[in-house]
Design a protein around this motif. Structure first.
Motif, PDB file in Angstrom:
ATOM      1  N   LEU A   1       0.662 -14.869  -3.871  1.00  9.10           N
ATOM      2  CA  LEU A   1       0.148 -13.530  -3.634  1.00  9.10           C
ATOM      3  C   LEU A   1      -0.633 -13.535  -2.328  1.00  9.10           C
ATOM      4  CD1 LEU A   1      -1.150 -12.761  -7.254  1.00  9.10           C
ATOM      5  CD2 LEU A   1       1.127 -12.338  -6.313  1.00  9.10           C
ATOM      6  N   GLY A   2      -1.268 -12.419  -2.005  1.00 13.24           N
ATOM      7  CA  GLY A   2      -2.117 -12.383  -0.824  1.00 13.24           C
ATOM      8  C   GLY A   2      -1.622 -11.441   0.254  1.00 13.24           C
ATOM      9  N   THR A   3      -2.523 -11.180   1.193  1.00 16.48           N
ATOM     10  CA  THR A   3      -2.308 -10.203   2.248  1.00 16.48           C
ATOM     11  C   THR A   3      -1.692 -10.844   3.487  1.00 16.48           C
ATOM     12  OG1 THR A   3      -4.476 -10.615   3.232  1.00 16.48           O
ATOM     13  CG2 THR A   3      -4.366  -8.981   1.468  1.00 16.48           C
TER      14      THR A   3
ATOM     15  N   CYS B   1      -2.702  -5.226   4.436  1.00 23.44           N
ATOM     16  CA  CYS B   1      -3.909  -5.730   3.788  1.00 23.44           C
ATOM     17  C   CYS B   1      -4.485  -4.655   2.879  1.00 23.44           C
ATOM     18  CB  CYS B   1      -4.917  -6.144   4.858  1.00 23.44           C
ATOM     19  SG  CYS B   1      -6.365  -6.996   4.221  1.00 23.44           S
TER      20      CYS B   1
ATOM     21  N   GLU C   1      -2.778  -5.870  -3.952  1.00 18.58           N
ATOM     22  CA  GLU C   1      -2.958  -7.194  -4.535  1.00 18.58           C
ATOM     23  C   GLU C   1      -3.289  -7.112  -6.023  1.00 18.58           C
ATOM     24  OE1 GLU C   1      -2.002  -9.895  -2.932  1.00 18.58           O
ATOM     25  OE2 GLU C   1      -1.494  -8.441  -1.372  1.00 18.58           O
ATOM     26  N   LYS C   2      -3.997  -6.073  -6.431  1.00 16.24           N
ATOM     27  CA  LYS C   2      -4.243  -5.866  -7.861  1.00 16.24           C
ATOM     28  C   LYS C   2      -2.931  -5.628  -8.600  1.00 16.24           C
ATOM     29  CE  LYS C   2      -8.898  -3.914  -7.441  1.00 16.24           C
ATOM     30  NZ  LYS C   2      -9.745  -2.692  -7.576  1.00 16.24           N
TER      31      LYS C   2
ATOM     32  N   LYS D   1       0.053  -6.612  -7.635  1.00 14.41           N
ATOM     33  CA  LYS D   1       0.854  -7.845  -7.589  1.00 14.41           C
ATOM     34  C   LYS D   1       0.347  -8.874  -8.601  1.00 14.41           C
ATOM     35  CE  LYS D   1       1.553  -9.266  -3.290  1.00 14.41           C
ATOM     36  NZ  LYS D   1       1.229  -9.423  -1.849  1.00 14.41           N
ATOM     37  N   LEU D   2      -0.974  -8.993  -8.718  1.00 18.50           N
ATOM     38  CA  LEU D   2      -1.520  -9.916  -9.710  1.00 18.50           C
ATOM     39  C   LEU D   2      -1.129  -9.467 -11.114  1.00 18.50           C
ATOM     40  CD1 LEU D   2      -3.290 -12.284 -10.603  1.00 18.50           C
ATOM     41  CD2 LEU D   2      -5.283 -10.755 -10.472  1.00 18.50           C
TER      42      LEU D   2
ATOM     43  N   ASP E   1      -3.311 -17.813  -3.473  1.00 21.23           N
ATOM     44  CA  ASP E   1      -3.760 -16.792  -2.530  1.00 21.23           C
ATOM     45  C   ASP E   1      -3.406 -17.259  -1.124  1.00 21.23           C
ATOM     46  OD1 ASP E   1      -4.987 -14.859  -1.037  1.00 21.23           O
ATOM     47  OD2 ASP E   1      -7.023 -15.611  -1.380  1.00 21.23           O
TER      48      ASP E   1
ATOM     49  N   SER F   1      -3.489 -15.274   1.581  1.00 21.37           N
ATOM     50  CA  SER F   1      -3.934 -14.177   2.428  1.00 21.37           C
ATOM     51  C   SER F   1      -4.182 -14.619   3.871  1.00 21.37           C
ATOM     52  CB  SER F   1      -5.221 -13.562   1.875  1.00 21.37           C
ATOM     53  OG  SER F   1      -4.984 -12.904   0.651  1.00 21.37           O
TER      54      SER F   1
ATOM     55  N   PHE G   1     -10.799 -11.144  -0.939  1.00 19.89           N
ATOM     56  CA  PHE G   1      -9.552 -11.303  -1.690  1.00 19.89           C
ATOM     57  C   PHE G   1      -9.577 -12.587  -2.511  1.00 19.89           C
ATOM     58  CE2 PHE G   1      -8.289  -8.187   1.451  1.00 19.89           C
ATOM     59  CZ  PHE G   1      -7.483  -7.333   0.706  1.00 19.89           C
TER      60      PHE G   1
ATOM     61  N   PHE H   1      -9.193 -12.812  -6.681  1.00 18.04           N
ATOM     62  CA  PHE H   1      -8.245 -13.618  -7.452  1.00 18.04           C
ATOM     63  C   PHE H   1      -8.974 -14.578  -8.389  1.00 18.04           C
ATOM     64  CE2 PHE H   1      -5.319 -12.688  -3.764  1.00 18.04           C
ATOM     65  CZ  PHE H   1      -4.450 -11.895  -4.492  1.00 18.04           C
TER      66      PHE H   1
END
Length: 423
Positions: A68-70, A75, A80-81, A83-84, A97, A99, A107, A111
């Protein structure tokens, strides 16, 4: 404080070991022995509390990770919420992560606070991103600052970190003698390679590896020794630079275990079908059976948009050969940052590969869900079919049965199961 490896070597069964085997075909005593031997790891930072512990390695279920991550181009905390949530709904075993967007600490904290599963990261991304934001050339990176950045991230609670310690001056020279289509596709590896070339110095993660081990030991962070020279094209697979780095990683893994630091090895990448098993066997031989963490692997390069399927094919073969940990690949691979649906599809494809691998490995109980599914189909028990499916929601959505529920719309009155049952 003792690490999980240190405790295992002392004959201690930790509470974490007991929790990690709750859905495994082995006992806490067996897990302790596997960790002690270095063929299994239990990633759990002393500063991170989370409910769903997992062990990775020999005689354990093949695990799945979701990246996951940006990025600097996209961004969003809301994304991200989503995706998690998608990764957890698909039942991933861990997240990483990765990112590289703005405000990385926010971020990372998100996580760590919201993930009920293992959280990993690539610490050099954090430092490189900060340097980019300061308009500071990456080749001016300071080794001490890099180690301080790694320690800060470990202190925050990251359970395992990818560190590209095998990208050395020697392995870089080996790369120069090979005509690869894509010389380096690892972000961390490329940053370190550029830094070494510009400064004429050794990779600080290799030169100061003992300091890195001290940090990992302090927080019981599992090292995931990254493959900076992994092949990014199937025509580059299993060549000199890749194998040179793998041999270095084997040496570094032995040093880590001597310091009571848990360690696993990362692998390719893009590998043609007939070389996947050989890659797994080479890692197990050269790295003394250390858990093997594979990206995919991808046995073809042309399936852009379908690389989750490509990776599932490669992952099933790798897992069956002994790989322990599959990093998912999403349909967005090579094309852009994945969205929540991409994440969900990526995890599900990797879980299918992991399940196929566990059947081939002969893990006790692995095939029982298939047995139950077969019985449900024999009985035309649609509720049980949905219940036993790896993705019950999708199965429920796609199911179309006849009015008498004695068949689906594929065969209707000519259902072979119904006819043969009558016979």
């Amino acid at each position: 404080m003792t690490t999980q490896l240190e405790a295992a070597r002392a004959g201690i069964i930790t509470d974490e070991m007991k929790r990690a085997v709750e859905n495994e075909p082995i006992s806490p005593e067996q897990l302790r022995d596997l960790i002690s031997a270095g063929v299994a790891v239990l990633p759990k930072n002393v500063n991170h509390s989370f409910p769903d512990l997992r062990a990775i390695g020999k005689n354990l279920r093949t695990k799945v990770n979701a990246n996951l991550g940006t990025s600097g181009e996209c961004c969003s905390i809301d994304l991200e919420k989503e995706k998690l949530a998608a990764a957890l709904r698909a039942r991933t075993d861990s997240i990483m992560d990765l990112s590289t967007g703005e405000d990385l600490s926010t971020f990372r904290s998100f996580f760590l606070e919201n993930s009920p599963v293992i959280v990993g990261a690539v610490p050099i991304y954090g430092m490189a991103t900060e340097m980019v934001h300061r308009h500071q050339p990456l080749d001016t990176m300071d080794a001490d600052e890099l180690l301080r950045s790694i320690e800060r991230q470990c202190a925050e609670g990251i359970d395992y970190i990818t560190v590209h310690c095998g990208v050395t001056l020697d392995s870089m020279r080996k790369l120069e003698t090979y005509e690869r289509i894509m010389p380096c596709v690892s972000r961390g590896g490329s940053i370190l390679m550029m830094w070494m070339r510009k400064n004429g110095k050794q990779n600080p993660l290799y030169e100061y590896y003992d300091d890195l081990l001290s940090i990992a030991y302090k927080y019981d962070v599992t090292l995931s020794l990254g493959d900076g020279f992994r092949p990014g094209a199937i025509l580059d697979a299993t060549d000199g630079p890749q194998l040179e780095e793998l041999m270095i990683l084997g040496e570094l893994a032995r040093k880590a275990r001597k310091r009571n630091v848990q360690v696993m090895i990362e692998g390719p990448g893009h590998v043609p079908l007939n070389q996947i098993t050989a890659n797994v066997l080479l890692e197990k031989k050269l790295c003394d059976g250390a858990p093997f963490y594979l990206l995919g692997p991808l046995p073809t390069d042309i399936a852009a948009g379908y690389d989750h399927i490509t990776a599932s094919i490669g992952g099933a073969i790798a897992g069956a050969a002994g790989a322990d940990y599959l990093c998912y690949v999403t349909p967005a691979e090579h094309l852009g940052l994945p969205n929540a649906d991409d994440v969900y599809q990526g995890v599900m494809a990797a879980r299918i590969a992991a399940h196929i691998a566990d059947i081939e490995k002969g893990l006790p109980g692995a095939i029982e869900a298939d047995r139950r599914m077969s019985i449900a189909r024999r009985n035309l028990d649609w509720d049980a079919v949905i219940r036993e499916a790896i993705d019950p929601d999708l199965a429920r959505k796609r199911l179309q049965v006849t009015e008498d529920r004695e068949g689906c719309t594929m065969c209707g009155k000519l259902c072979a199961v119904k006819i043969s049952r009558a016979v």
